[in-house]
Design an enzyme around this catalytic site. Structure first.
Site, PDB file in Angstrom:
ATOM      1  N   TYR A  24      -2.513  26.290  22.115  1.00 54.47           N
ATOM      2  CA  TYR A  24      -3.548  25.368  23.055  1.00 54.47           C
ATOM      3  C   TYR A  24      -2.579  24.659  24.020  1.00 54.47           C
ATOM      4  CZ  TYR A  24      -7.234  25.800  19.483  1.00 54.47           C
ATOM      5  OH  TYR A  24      -8.053  26.254  18.792  1.00 54.47           O
ATOM      6  N   LYS A  61      -2.882   4.169  -6.602  1.00 56.94           N
ATOM      7  CA  LYS A  61      -3.986   4.004  -5.919  1.00 56.94           C
ATOM      8  C   LYS A  61      -3.982   5.268  -4.847  1.00 56.94           C
ATOM      9  CE  LYS A  61      -1.586   0.854  -3.145  1.00 56.94           C
ATOM     10  NZ  LYS A  61      -1.416  -0.821  -2.814  1.00 56.94           N
TER      11      LYS A  61
HETATM   12  C1  LIG Z   1      -0.226  -0.911  -2.849  1.00 58.08           C
HETATM   13  C2  LIG Z   1       0.250  -2.273  -3.431  1.00 58.08           C
HETATM   14  C3  LIG Z   1       1.270  -2.512  -4.304  1.00 58.08           C
HETATM   15  C4  LIG Z   1       2.458  -1.196  -4.122  1.00 58.08           C
HETATM   16  O1  LIG Z   1       2.944  -1.349  -2.903  1.00 58.08           O
HETATM   17  P1  LIG Z   1       4.188  -0.545  -2.479  1.00 58.08           P
HETATM   18  O2  LIG Z   1       4.860  -1.083  -1.248  1.00 58.08           O
HETATM   19  O3  LIG Z   1       3.690   1.007  -2.430  1.00 58.08           O
HETATM   20  O4  LIG Z   1       5.331  -0.518  -3.694  1.00 58.08           O
HETATM   21  C5  LIG Z   1       1.508  -3.248  -4.850  1.00 58.08           C
HETATM   22  N1  LIG Z   1       0.644  -4.190  -4.959  1.00 58.08           N
HETATM   23  C6  LIG Z   1      -0.479  -4.520  -4.446  1.00 58.08           C
HETATM   24  C7  LIG Z   1      -1.403  -5.572  -4.357  1.00 58.08           C
HETATM   25  C8  LIG Z   1      -0.630  -3.285  -3.507  1.00 58.08           C
HETATM   26  O5  LIG Z   1      -1.980  -3.271  -2.736  1.00 58.08           O
END
Ligand SMILES: *Cc1c(COP(=O)(O)O)cnc(C)c1O
Length: 353
Positions: A248, A39
């Protein structure tokens, strides 16, 4: 490299290290090969190249957050691997059979049933209170065997805190929910969950961060391989006499006659402005301090002690000496946020798997 590229930051992504991390996580997991969570554009590293490398190494299951991410990933991967959409499909969305929706509510279940949809993933909530059916909703949903569920999943709230009592409570609640769905395969652990022991290891694991080198065992040495190297060119070097300020707000004053390097990255590229004066880069193998304010497009470094550094040389802003976790710790966030903030202006270069 074009002239434009020579003047921009370059993000080197080691696909071989990502694949090695994926294999390592699968080997630690009694149920075998893990999924790949890609994702948010593969946590900022590039979902398509990451997923192609994983698929080429045998990964058959991918998770994204949103429908648009799933559609783009299907284009990139072609037919074959499962691509599950954690946020589910909006009502009426027709993703065909190409993507696997996650059903997150009684309403999602009813819609799937009305549409005659089979092969979805059911998300049961066991303590996160974000998405998923709770125990009462699962009971009320009755017999779900007509849905041909592909997996029943839940998500851990405190997997990175092994002693947290919510972990065991979630494991017990998930076991009870899964028992009500006989024959449906399970999906439980995220990256950190894989390291919590057998109660958390059943079924398809869903690691994300650990694939990308983030430490899934905070407080213990990082078992994962580092994946990223961000190098940024020196646009200019200048002598700044003692007593003169830089940047800055004139927040930094040279205490000695200093040599200042200005490099082509800033907070618009995701380097946190809050780290002004509180972080390091690596120049010619040596640590150099960020001085003055981090600007939108530029960062200034005190390179007085690295006399061989020349204009056009590259300075390492992220790498083995400054991991995303290190940078995150200095600014009170997590490595995930550093990765997913990595800017669009960096050229991404992939080392083959
Ligand atoms: C993002 C997510 C993961 C992966 O989690 P990590 O901590 O990055 O390994 C797994 N399951 C769900 C439902 C998620 O939203």
């Amino acid at each position: 490299m074009s002239e434009a590229e020579a003047l921009a930051g370059e993000l080197e992504v080691d696909l071989g290290a990502i694949v090695a991390n994926w294999r390592d996580l699968g080997a630690r997991h009694p149920s075998g090969p893990a999924a790949g969570v890609v994702k948010a554009d593969g946590y900022g590293l590039g979902a398509a190249p990451v997923a192609r490398a994983l698929a080429g190494s045998g990964c058959r299951h991918f998770f994204v957050a949103q429908l648009s991410e799933g559609l783009a990933l299907r284009e990139a991967l072609g037919h074959g691997p499962m691509i599950a959409v954690l946020g589910g499909f909006p009502a009426g969305a027709d993703a065909g059979a190409a993507l696997t929706p996650v059903l997150n509510s009684p309403r999602d279940v009813a819609a799937a049933r009305a549409a005659g949809l089979r092969g979805a993933i059911l998300h049961v909530d066991t303590g996160m209170e974000r998405l998923g059916l709770n125990a009462a909703e699962l009971t009320a949903a009755g017999d779900l065997s007509d849905l041909g569920l592909r997996y029943v999943m839940t998500h851990l709230a405190c997997a990175d805190t092994p002693d947290h009592p919510l972990n065991a409570a979630q494991a017990a609640r998930f076991a009870a929910a899964a028992e009500a769905l006989p024959g449906v395969p399970r999906s439980f652990a995220n990256s950190a969950g894989i390291f919590l022991g057998r109660d958390f290891a059943s079924g398809l694991a869903r690691p994300g961060c650990a694939l990308y080198g983030i430490n899934p065992t905070p407080g213990l040495p990082n078992p994962m391989r580092q994946v990223l190297r961000l190098t940024v060119p020196v646009l200019q070097l200048r002598q700044v006499p003692a007593g003169v300020t830089v940047g800055y707000g004139a927040t930094w004053t040279a205490r000695r006659d200093s040599r200042i390097a200005t490099i082509a990255a800033g907070y618009a590229d995701g380097y946190p402005r809050a780290l002004s004066g509180r972080s390091f880069a690596t120049a010619a193998g040596r640590p150099v301090q960020l001085v003055g304010r981090i600007s939108m497009d530029l960062i200034t470094l005190d390179v007085t002690d690295v006399p061989e550094l020349a204009q056009g040389d590259r300075v390492e802003l992220i790498g083995p000496q400054q991991t995303p976790d290190d940078i995150a710790a200095r600014t009170g966030t997590i490595g995930y946020e550093i990765l997913t903030s990595l800017g669009a202006r960096y050229r991404r270069r992939y080392l083959p798997a």
